[in-house]
Scaffold this active site. Structure first.
Site: not given
Ligand code: OGA
Ligand code: MN
Length: 275
Positions: A94, A96, A249, A264
């Protein structure tokens, strides 16, 4: 500071501590980021306040709509898998935030607690993948736009809501779609990038769903090849900084019974333009 290509996506930066780097190192780092679209760092000393400081020096922080944040820092999202939890975050390829009108620039992911083995992250280079498409396919993609969504994952009855990830997810008020060009012009490098991803891209605008599916699957198969991908093994002190407009990723989920916790910070991006 040395920058060396890593497998077939990204580069390892060595001879640099992200905490306390100079302005000229930051300029060098920006150039490396724009060239490679993905940077790996080892042996970093980057506690949460330094993680934030680095992110703020690079750009503007945006907070993910669905992940919980740490208690101390509302701008740091936790990518957490508990010992007893089966499902992980980001277990399929995917990009983000492609469901946002202004998708994130990228994310800086820091390893906090790692399983003994496993939990690698894979990456794919969508600029290299675009360049390698046959001309006939490039022509077919010209002018196309695609619909990106998070509803099937985070909405009511979304896939993630049905798993043991559900407890970690925020509310459903931010569920929604966005439309982007299928081939974008990267705002920094000027390169053409194939901007569709298996996690969030639903279909091409104005196309029949099944026809969309066929072409999307063909494109996904093309990207998911060794010549465009890399596989990063995390160690204590590892940091990854990916360009969300240029890469996919995916996190391995091969460490059942162990905890994995990453921090993150996501940087704000802008609306995307056609390539
Ligand atoms: C993310 C994500 C992958 C990983 O943080 O967006 O997908 O390896 N993480 O934790
Ligand atoms: Mn992700």
């Amino acid at each position: 500071m040395q920058v060396s290509s890593f497998e077939n996506c990204g580069a390892i930066v060595s001879g640099l501590q992200l905490a306390g780097m100079t302005d000229s190192q930051l300029t060098e780092l920006r150039a490396a980021f724009n060239q490679h679209g993905l940077l790996f760092f080892r042996d970093q000393q980057l506690p949460p306040d330094e993680h934030l400081r680095f992110a703020r020096r690079f750009g503007k922080i945006v907070v993910n709509k669905f992940f919980k944040t740490t208690i101390e820092h509302a701008e740091i999202a936790e990518v957490r898998k508990e010992k007893t939890q089966q499902t992980n975050i980001g277990g399929g390829w995917h990009t983000d935030h492609s469901y946002d009108d202004e998708p994130a620039l990228g994310s800086i992911l820091v390893a906090r607690t790692l399983p003994k083995t496993g939990g690698n992250t894979h990456f794919a280079d969508l600029a290299a993948a675009y360049d390698a498409l046959p001309d006939i396919l490039k022509k077919r993609l010209e002018g196309l736009r695609a619909i990106h969504s998070n509803t099937h994952l985070y909405g009511e009855n979304g896939l993630y809501r049905l798993t043991d990830l559900a407890d970690q997810l925020g509310g459903m008020d931010r569920v929604g779609d966005a439309i982007h060009p299928v081939v974008i012009r990267h705002p920094e490098s000027g390169r053409k990038v194939l901007y569709v991803n298996p996690g969030h891209t639903i279909q091409f605008e104005g196309w029949d769903f099944n026809e969309s599916r066929k072409l999307l699957d063909e494109l996904y198969g093309h990207v998911n090849q060794p010549q465009f991908t890399s596989n990063f093994n995390w160690l204590p002190g590892s940091v990854t900084f990916w360009d969300n407009r240029r890469t996919w990723h995916m996190a391995d989920n091969d460490y059942q019974g162990q905890i994995r916790l990453m921090h993150r910070i996501t940087l704000a991006g802008a609306a995307l333009t056609a390539g």
